[in-house]
Design a protein around this motif. Structure first.
Motif, PDB file in Angstrom:
ATOM      1  N   SER A  69     -42.813  71.370  38.150  1.00 36.67           N
ATOM      2  CA  SER A  69     -43.614  70.153  38.260  1.00 36.67           C
ATOM      3  C   SER A  69     -43.129  69.149  37.232  1.00 36.67           C
ATOM      4  O   SER A  69     -42.324  69.475  36.357  1.00 36.67           O
ATOM      5  N   SER A  70     -43.642  67.952  37.324  1.00 36.96           N
ATOM      6  CA  SER A  70     -43.265  66.915  36.354  1.00 36.96           C
ATOM      7  C   SER A  70     -43.827  67.217  34.974  1.00 36.96           C
ATOM      8  O   SER A  70     -43.436  66.599  33.987  1.00 36.96           O
ATOM      9  N   ASP A  71     -44.739  68.187  34.890  1.00 36.00           N
ATOM     10  CA  ASP A  71     -45.369  68.525  33.604  1.00 36.00           C
ATOM     11  C   ASP A  71     -44.596  69.578  32.815  1.00 36.00           C
ATOM     12  O   ASP A  71     -44.904  69.816  31.647  1.00 36.00           O
ATOM     13  N   LEU A  72     -43.641  70.236  33.451  1.00 35.56           N
ATOM     14  CA  LEU A  72     -42.958  71.339  32.786  1.00 35.56           C
ATOM     15  C   LEU A  72     -41.485  71.360  33.198  1.00 35.56           C
ATOM     16  O   LEU A  72     -41.146  71.691  34.332  1.00 35.56           O
ATOM     17  N   TYR A  73     -40.607  71.000  32.265  1.00 36.57           N
ATOM     18  CA  TYR A  73     -39.168  70.944  32.492  1.00 36.57           C
ATOM     19  C   TYR A  73     -38.610  72.359  32.375  1.00 36.57           C
ATOM     20  O   TYR A  73     -38.862  73.060  31.395  1.00 36.57           O
ATOM     21  N   LEU A  74     -37.837  72.795  33.369  1.00 32.06           N
ATOM     22  CA  LEU A  74     -37.347  74.172  33.417  1.00 32.06           C
ATOM     23  C   LEU A  74     -35.865  74.253  33.069  1.00 32.06           C
ATOM     24  O   LEU A  74     -35.018  73.702  33.773  1.00 32.06           O
ATOM     25  N   ILE A  75     -35.562  74.973  31.983  1.00 32.65           N
ATOM     26  CA  ILE A  75     -34.177  75.251  31.599  1.00 32.65           C
ATOM     27  C   ILE A  75     -33.939  76.748  31.761  1.00 32.65           C
ATOM     28  O   ILE A  75     -34.677  77.567  31.204  1.00 32.65           O
ATOM     29  N   ASP A  76     -32.924  77.104  32.511  1.00 29.75           N
ATOM     30  CA  ASP A  76     -32.609  78.509  32.760  1.00 29.75           C
ATOM     31  C   ASP A  76     -31.364  78.898  31.975  1.00 29.75           C
ATOM     32  O   ASP A  76     -30.287  78.334  32.186  1.00 29.75           O
ATOM     33  N   HIS A  77     -31.521  79.872  31.079  1.00 30.43           N
ATOM     34  CA  HIS A  77     -30.350  80.374  30.368  1.00 30.43           C
ATOM     35  C   HIS A  77     -29.609  81.344  31.284  1.00 30.43           C
ATOM     36  O   HIS A  77     -30.173  82.345  31.739  1.00 30.43           O
ATOM     37  N   VAL A  78     -28.342  81.052  31.560  1.00 33.10           N
ATOM     38  CA  VAL A  78     -27.548  81.858  32.497  1.00 33.10           C
ATOM     39  C   VAL A  78     -26.365  82.546  31.816  1.00 33.10           C
ATOM     40  O   VAL A  78     -25.504  83.117  32.488  1.00 33.10           O
ATOM     41  N   GLY A  79     -26.328  82.509  30.498  1.00 35.15           N
ATOM     42  CA  GLY A  79     -25.186  83.051  29.771  1.00 35.15           C
ATOM     43  C   GLY A  79     -25.061  84.560  29.891  1.00 35.15           C
ATOM     44  O   GLY A  79     -26.033  85.282  30.098  1.00 35.15           O
ATOM     45  N   SER A  80     -23.826  85.037  29.758  1.00 38.91           N
ATOM     46  CA  SER A  80     -23.518  86.464  29.833  1.00 38.91           C
ATOM     47  C   SER A  80     -22.154  86.692  29.199  1.00 38.91           C
ATOM     48  O   SER A  80     -21.307  85.792  29.210  1.00 38.91           O
ATOM     49  N   PRO A  81     -21.901  87.888  28.664  1.00 31.44           N
ATOM     50  CA  PRO A  81     -20.548  88.182  28.200  1.00 31.44           C
ATOM     51  C   PRO A  81     -19.527  88.106  29.332  1.00 31.44           C
ATOM     52  O   PRO A  81     -18.340  87.892  29.092  1.00 31.44           O
ATOM     53  N   SER A  82     -20.001  88.267  30.560  1.00 30.86           N
ATOM     54  CA  SER A  82     -19.134  88.164  31.736  1.00 30.86           C
ATOM     55  C   SER A  82     -19.191  86.747  32.281  1.00 30.86           C
ATOM     56  O   SER A  82     -20.244  86.287  32.729  1.00 30.86           O
TER      57      SER A  82
END
Length: 301
Positions: A69-82
């Motif tokens: 929603s406009s009330d909650l900005y979503l950042i997804d951490h996708v990091g991996s050693p691979s």
């Protein structure tokens, strides 16, 4: 988009048997919004990403995307050693969240800025429609590199580069990054225990695990600083530090703090090994200690 205010590094909610409990993410998001938290940093260190399977990380991404929603900005951490896995997770997130982030590979550690930029560029290209953040946490990644040098190269190589989640106490490097190209990049401060130290440097956005529990305290610190009342602001920062120290003394902050969410109305369940989740009796002792320092009425509601 320039992210302002507090972003909570969120937990991976689990059932008593240790399987994911994504059903509570809707109420989790409502809890954060109620406490004026402006965003979520999912699948990060606080979210035990190293203890999750690829499919579980995707399940968390999908569940949070349903609360978007406009009330909650979503950042997804996708990091991996691979790098392959990181690219797969980035592609999966590309139509579900507002931004992606990666930390540096942490087994075969990166020792040059060029290698770091190459890694970040490859991941960013897998979600070319999303803003990209580098997650700078050298204490865990081992990539103790200068972030101003990173920005100088990455800004030319990664078109979607939005900023850095700066989880380090090197305030000089942070300030240089904040001011680079007249403040073009969103440098999110990520060291909760020295939140107050970021304010004179012009910080406007923060990411951290204690923003789950203590959002009201940090907003009070900010308001007191803006009024010039540094003594009271420092006293509140000290209380926030004591919260971390007290919970950490009962078996390690990550697991204990995750379990403490139950006492704020959001049952995130147990933690996975090597983190520990204390017994209810232990949490009673923790609350006694917090009450002694006049803390219980300052917690997120």
């Amino acid at each position: 988009m320039n992210i302002n205010n507090l972003v909570a590094a969120t937990y991976a909610p689990m059932k008593p048997d240790g399987s994911l409990n994504t059903a509570i993410i809707k109420s989790y998001s409502e809890f954060l919004i109620r406490n004026k938290v402006t965003g979520v940093f999912m699948n990060g260190s606080t979210g035990d990403f190293v203890s999750l399977s690829i499919e579980e990380r995707k399940e968390i991404t999908l569940a949070w995307s349903k609360t978007k929603s406009s009330d909650l900005y979503l950042i997804d951490h996708v990091g991996s050693p691979s790098l392959k896995v990181a690219k797969e997770l980035a592609a999966y997130a590309s139509d579900k969240v507002d931004a992606i982030a990666v930390l540096a590979p942490y087994y075969f550690k990166l020792d040059t800025i060029d290698k770091l930029v190459t890694y970040c560029k490859e991941v960013a290209l897998s979600a070319p429609n999303l803003p990209f953040y580098y997650y700078h946490i050298p204490a865990l990644s081992g990539a103790d590199l200068n972030m101003l040098d990173f920005l100088k190269i990455a800004s030319k190589e990664i078109p979607t580069l939005e900023g850095i989640k700066f989880t380090n106490n090197n305030l000089i490097d942070y300030l240089h990054c904040k001011n680079y190209e007249n403040g073009k990049y969103n440098i999110l401060f990520g060291f909760d225990e020295i939140f107050i130290s970021s304010l004179p440097l012009g910080a406007t956005g923060w990411v951290g695990s204690t923003y789950n529990h203590l959002a009201p305290i940090y907003y009070k610190i900010k308001a007191l600083f803006e009024k010039g009342n540094m003594k009271e602001a420092a006293a509140l920062q000290t209380k926030a530090i004591r919260f971390v120290e007290i919970l950490n003394s009962y078996g390690g902050f990550n697991g204990v703090a995750k379990g403490y969410m139950k006492y704020l109305g959001i049952d995130c369940g147990p933690s996975r090994f090597p983190h520990t989740t204390p017994t209810p009796d232990t949490y009673k002792e923790i609350n006694k200690e917090l009450d002694k320092i006049g803390f219980l009425n300052l917690l997120s509601s």
